[in-house]
Design an enzyme around this catalytic site. Structure first.
Site, short mmCIF file in Angstrom:
data_model
loop_
_atom_site.label_atom_id
_atom_site.label_comp_id
_atom_site.label_asym_id
_atom_site.label_seq_id
_atom_site.Cartn_x
_atom_site.Cartn_y
_atom_site.Cartn_z
N HIS A 88 0.71 -1.04 0.09
CA HIS A 88 -0.05 0.09 0.04
C HIS A 88 0.87 1.23 0.09
O HIS A 88 0.46 2.28 0.43
CB HIS A 88 -0.89 0.06 1.08
N SER A 95 14.83 16.63 -21.04
CA SER A 95 13.91 17.48 -21.17
C SER A 95 14.38 18.66 -22.09
O SER A 95 15.64 18.92 -21.92
CB SER A 95 13.49 18.08 -19.62
#
EC number: 4.3.2.2
Length: 466
Positions: free
Chosen positions: A180, A307
């Protein structure tokens, strides 16, 4: 709106990225799934069928061509098949408006002009068959050969081999698990990679051992009517079953069909590849997450840009690219496996339309396999960060402590550890907190010593040999 009519097909003008941007990475599959390949496989099936017919003594006109030299010359028609031959068949198709009939006429012409066979002999090309006897044998043949020669070897080489090397290399390195998204009982890096290896190997074994490669070879509606009426003394069922084995030992003829193969086993194969891709998507997302957690670093590739505006970026693009391509592949696998087994009455044409795209999901899968391979080759384990994360999460040994306390009959051990370790906010349970808690327990000193030996670094359970 202007219409451009003079654009030639190439890597820049192709509509599909498979035939454009990614062609160099997937072109090996064009030997199995291109229009050229389909035509070649059709020619192969027609030729091998004719050769097997020539071995039947009852077919008197063919007795004269049942010689090894004849068989060799006939096989050369497909073994030496060229792009120009495929173009010739396409040219014939412009007149026939029927792709299989064009193949038949092409072979007959070859037999007349190059082998000097009489028309009586050449009329046994496509004898008693319907188009789907050719297609539903040629396409399964192309699939089984691509799976055996390209897809499974690429999967093993690109992914299983490097994963296994990493698993061996990192088998003993402890790592904080997360369930989780939260800290959980520690594991090891190598064992977590073995989870994916075992899953992939199970699916590969299923593909290789449990999924049959079936075909249809039974005439217009599956009953060998034309064969039976013309030569009733021949056991055409036995003949047909033996014939498909000549093409490939893994091929199996379905005895009860309509005009087409029912495709149930093709669907099973496609579903198996979908499961493989699903496992690999899971792998890509996990590694992507480990990279974001800095459990893995990525080797820099000189000249690469992460990028267009942020110079510092080093992105996990290989795993993202693979995930995207596997999503495309799985959408197509899903459609093909759901659609192909359905056909109206004895046959409609929808299977033919979608089968022309069967190479597309395999191409996206191959592209993904290679992309994952590139991504794996850039991984560098960041042991320091992994160790730092373990040391910051001493609460994970609470499971071990409460379980030993249960063994010793200590009252409400789970509740005691929950009270200690279930904290909120920025507070972290430290090694000192654990040691202090152990010292406060009313238990024998030897049990306290046993508990104090447990750390996030050695509480890794049983790791099977691999």
């Amino acid at each position: 709106m202007s219409t451009t009519t003079n654009i030639q097909l190439n890597n820049l003008t192709a509509i599909s990225p498979i035939d454009g941007r990614y062609w160099g990475q997937v072109q090996v599959l064009s030997e199995y799934f291109s229009e050229y390949a389909l035509i070649k496989y059709r020619v192969q099936v027609e030729i091998e069928y004719f050769i097997e017919l020539s071995k039947l003594s009852e077919l008197k006109p063919l007795n004269a061509v049942n010689k090894e030299d004849d068989h060799k010359k006939l096989r050369d028609i497909y073994l030496q098949f060229k792009e120009s031959d495929a173009q010739k068949i396409k040219q014939i198709e412009k007149t026939t408006n029927h792709d299989i009939k064009a193949v038949e006429y092409f072979i007959k012409e070859k037999m007349h002009t190059e082998l000097q066979y009489s028309e009586v002999v050449t009329e046994f090309i496509h004898f008693g068959l319907t188009s789907q006897d050719i297609n539903n044998t040629a396409i399964p043949l192309s699939i089984v050969e691509s799976v055996e020669k390209v897809l499974i070897p690429q999967l093993k080489q690109s992914i299983l081999e490097p994963l296994r090397q990493f698993a061996q290399q990192w088998k003993s390195i402890p790592m904080l698990a997360r369930t989780h998204g939260q800290p959980a009982t520690p594991t090891t890096v190598g064992k977590e990679l073995m989870v994916f290896i075992e899953r992939l190997e199970n699916q590969i074994n299923h593909l290789e051992q449990s999924v049959p490669h079936t075909c249809k070879f039974g005439g217009a509606t599956g009953n060998l009517n034309a064969h039976k009426v013309s030569y009733p003394a021949i056991d055409w069922v036995v003949f047909s079953e033996k014939f498909v084995k000549v093409l490939h030992p893994s091929l199996k003829r379905m005895r009860f069909t309509t005009q087409i193969e029912h495709y149930d086993n093709v669907a099973s194969l496609l579903d198996a590849f979908k499961r493989i891709n699903t496992i690999l998507i899971d792998l890509c997302r996990d590694i992507w997450t480990y990279i974001s957690m800095e459990y893995f670093n990525q080797k820099l590739v000189k000249g690469e840009v992460g990028s267009s505006t942020m110079p510092h970026k080093v992105n996990p693009i290989d795993f993202e690219n693979a995930e995207g391509n596997m999503g495309v592949a799985n959408a197509l696998y899903e459609h093909l496996s759901a659609k192909l087994p359905i056909s109206r009455l004895q046959r409609d044409l929808t299977d033919s339309t979608v089968l022309r795209s069967i190479g597309v999901p395999f191409s996206h899968s191959i592209l993904s396999f290679k992309s994952i391979q590139r991504g794996l080759s850039k991984l560098v384990l960041n042991e320091a960060n992994i160790a730092k994360d373990l040391d910051a999460n001493w609460a994970v040994v609470s499971e071990a402590i409460q379980t030993i306390l249960r063994r010793e009959g200590f009252p409400k051990p789970y509740e005691a550890l929950k009270e200690l370790t279930r904290v909120s906010g920025s507070k972290k349970i430290t090694e000192s907190d654990i040691q202090t808690f152990i010292d406060s327990l009313s238990i024998p000193d030897d049990i306290k010593s046993e508990l104090k030996l447990i750390t996030p670094f050695n509480y890794i359970g049983i790791i099977p040999d691999f």
